[in-house]
Design an enzyme around this catalytic site. Structure first.
Site, PDB file in Angstrom:
ATOM      1  N   GLU A 256       0.901  -1.119   0.042  1.00 14.94           N
ATOM      2  CA  GLU A 256       0.072   0.100   0.042  1.00 14.94           C
ATOM      3  C   GLU A 256       0.816   1.315  -0.136  1.00 14.94           C
ATOM      4  O   GLU A 256       0.497   2.259  -0.654  1.00 14.94           O
ATOM      5  CB  GLU A 256      -1.081   0.065   1.048  1.00 14.94           C
TER       6      GLU A 256
ATOM      7  N   HIS B  87       2.067   2.346  -3.474  1.00  9.15           N
ATOM      8  CA  HIS B  87       1.188   2.930  -4.266  1.00  9.15           C
ATOM      9  C   HIS B  87       1.305   4.511  -4.023  1.00  9.15           C
ATOM     10  O   HIS B  87       1.279   5.294  -5.042  1.00  9.15           O
ATOM     11  CB  HIS B  87      -0.318   2.598  -3.908  1.00  9.15           C
TER      12      HIS B  87
END
Length: 222
Positions: free
Chosen positions: A25, A28
């Site tokens: 995550e 990203h």
């Protein structure tokens, strides 16, 4: 249900799963910031703090319920997605591909690192099952996340990559699936389609690539 085995399994998988989710995550967010979108940064999501990325339902409750309901035969879960405003990217259609690729790429890299750890443990004669099983779990978890997230249907990373690669008209058609994409993917997972058609072949390829990459280290430690 053997609770001692359950606790041992949770302890073995806890660290690999936390690293896999957190780095995926955060990647990203880092990629989005690099290409011009600071949404994740402003919301405090570009961080390696796992608490920022854990979804109470998707990361904890759902996998546990499925574990008990299926005796460990079927597991499914998700993390809290890092917010990305694709319209803020300098070249939205092109940069979307790189932002989406960042997460799965980090998972594949982590799988390689766990494989190196496993080979090193075995090569140096470390005969502690907990650590070797954790390394194997690290490889498995990261390859699953790598392969699953590349499935070409939004909102998964593979779907965003597909949207970025397709011509505008076809990309628009695919992007319209996104509001229903999660439920479609879940149905395909339950039906066994994702596992048979996508996960197993891609993970087999992933294991082959990793074995090839670490073969010099394996030979050196024999």
């Amino acid at each position: 249900m053997d609770f001692s085995n359950l606790i041992q399994t949770v302890l073995i998988y806890a660290l690999p799963v936390l690293f896999a989710i957190t780095v995926h995550e955060a990647a990203h967010g880092y990629a989005a910031r690099h290409f011009g979108d600071t949404t994740a940064q402003m919301m405090g999501r570009i961080t390696l703090n796992p608490l920022k990325h854990i979804d109470p339902v998707g990361t904890v409750l759902m996998p546990l319920l499925l574990y008990f309901a299926t005796s460990g035969a079927f597991l499914f879960g998700y993390a809290k997605p890092v917010p990305v405003n694709f319209g803020q990217l300098r070249n939205p259609k092109r940069d979307m591909i790189w932002v989406a690729l960042a997460g799965p790429a980090t998972n594949f890299f982590q799988a390689i690192l766990w494989a190196v750890v496993l080979v090193a443990l075995i090569g140096f004669g470390v005969d502690e099952r907990f650590f070797t099983e954790m390394a194997r779990a690290g490889i498995l978890v990261n390859l699953v996340m790598w392969a699953f997230n590349l499935f070409p249907l939004p909102p998964l990373d593979g779907g965003r990559i597909l949207v970025g690669l397709l011509p505008w008209r076809q990309a628009h058609w695919v992007s319209r699936i996104e509001p229903y994409g999660f439920f479609i993917v879940l149905a395909l997972v339950v039906a066994g389609v994702v596992g048979t058609v996508w996960l197993r072949p891609l993970m087999s390829l992933g294991y082959s690539i990793i074995n090839l990459l670490i073969s010099p280290l394996t030979a050196l430690l024999r």
